[in-house]
Design an enzyme around this catalytic site. Structure first.
Site, mmCIF file in Angstrom:
data_model
loop_
_atom_site.group_PDB
_atom_site.id
_atom_site.type_symbol
_atom_site.label_atom_id
_atom_site.label_comp_id
_atom_site.label_asym_id
_atom_site.label_seq_id
_atom_site.Cartn_x
_atom_site.Cartn_y
_atom_site.Cartn_z
ATOM 1 C CE LYS A 115 20.019 57.853 28.111
ATOM 2 N NZ LYS A 115 20.386 58.652 26.918
ATOM 3 C CE LYS A 201 25.052 65.699 36.172
ATOM 4 N NZ LYS A 201 25.444 64.859 35.001
ATOM 5 C CE LYS A 204 16.989 70.647 28.181
ATOM 6 N NZ LYS A 204 16.826 70.889 26.751
#
Length: 339
Positions: A115, A201, A204
């Site tokens: 990250k 994947k 949203k």
């Protein structure tokens, strides 16, 4: 037996969220409470601020996640459902555990490396200490078991290391402060991919709404999205090997299998040799049948702010009652004077 698990309060929930995490929570609730165990499920809103976020979206997403969990089958009477923010002991215990955690342990965390990327100097301190908060989340409640996927195994091991070092340094062998939780490896969750790209994947954040089945979609929208889902011209094979180089076909078969509660091999046995002109309507009808009750309940709940807030307040009160004894013991073990 006490199980503790958390989930990020993501808004705009879709089929991937349901099959990837929420359905497993419902199954664990039903199994564990039947055995006399306890389930604590929390919305990880404190974790969410370790990355850039929009405050209004975080608040809305927290309520949406409560609505989704309840609509999907989490029973706030049988499980303890709350958000971290309403139980300050999470943040307090994280600070106490920061004295036990070691920089070297945190530096080895794969998620931190992924990250933060190359710009570690620009990453937040919260992102670096995220695993210590995760340790506090489970140690606070004397959790006996924690469900973990592949990406979280390392963090649970860290929690166990922190618990062991704290107990060794500040408690006696016959009266440890913290329980070392065991991992539960849930049944492998279906990996749900985009309806427009079988290699990505379902998300949203995809600009195309046609790429996902939302929990707010009605029957017509579901059927239309399945009908327009990307596929290939070949019929469905009779064996799983026949899906290896066909990501879109494999995705739709995987969705059918997950929703029907059968294996992909059984799906292929049923539809082998048939084209998507036959398979897509069957998949759409299955999705509508399974999701319609969830969607109806979700739509009803997500607009009732007072009811959602009441669920979180009740869960937080029950969680605080469980958390206080452990937090007090940690303060006392460290020699911190409290009135």
């Amino acid at each position: 037996m006490r199980i503790v698990s958390g989930i990020q309060p993501t808004g705009n929930l879709h089929l991937g969220n349901y099959l990837g995490a929420i359905r497993n929570w419902v199954a664990m609730q039903d199994e564990w409470t039947a055995k006399g165990g306890e389930c604590l499920y929390f919305l990880a809103d404190l974790h969410a601020i370790s990355m850039p976020h929009v405050p209004a979206e975080l608040r809305a997403g927290t309520r949406e996640m409560v609505a989704a969990l309840v609509a999907c089958g989490i029973d706030p009477k049988r499980s303890i459902l709350f958000n971290q923010t309403q139980v300050p002991a999470h943040a307090e215990l994280q600070w106490l555990l920061n004295g036990t955690a070691r920089m070297g342990w945190l530096n080895r965390m794969t998620q931190w490396k992924d990250k933060a990327g190359k710009n570690r100097e620009g990453a937040s301190v919260a992102l670096f200490t995220y695993p210590v908060l995760q340790a506090a989340d489970v140690l606070l409640y004397q959790a006996t078991h924690v469900p973990v996927g592949e990406d979280q195994k390392q963090h649970l091991e860290l929690a166990r290391d922190i618990a062991q070092k704290f107990n060794n340094d500040f408690a006696s062998e016959d009266a440890p402060v913290f329980t070392q939780p065991e991992a539960i490896i849930p049944p492998e969750a279906a990996r749900i991919m985009s309806l427009r790209d079988g290699s990505a994947k379902m998300s949203k954040s995809d600009p195309s709404d046609m790429s996902r089945i939302n929990l707010t979609d009605d029957a017509d929208a579901i059927m239309q999205k399945v009908r327009k889902a990307k596929t290939d011209p070949e019929p469905l094979p009779g064996e799983l090997d026949g899906l290896k180089e066909r990501p879109e076909a494999a995705n739709l078969v995987g969705i059918y299998a997950a929703m029907a509660g059968i294996s992909q091999a059984e799906v292929l046995a049923q539809f082998a040799g048939q084209g998507f002109g036959a398979f897509k309507p069957a998949l759409g009808e299955l999705l509508v049948e399974k999701l319609s009750p969830i969607t109806a309940r979700y739509r009803e709940l997500r607009t009732d702010t007072a009811a959602l807030d009441a669920i979180l307040a009740d869960g937080a009160a029950r969680a605080r009652a469980l958390a206080v004894p452990t937090l007090e013991r940690a303060y006392e073990a460290l020699g911190l004077l409290r009135g």
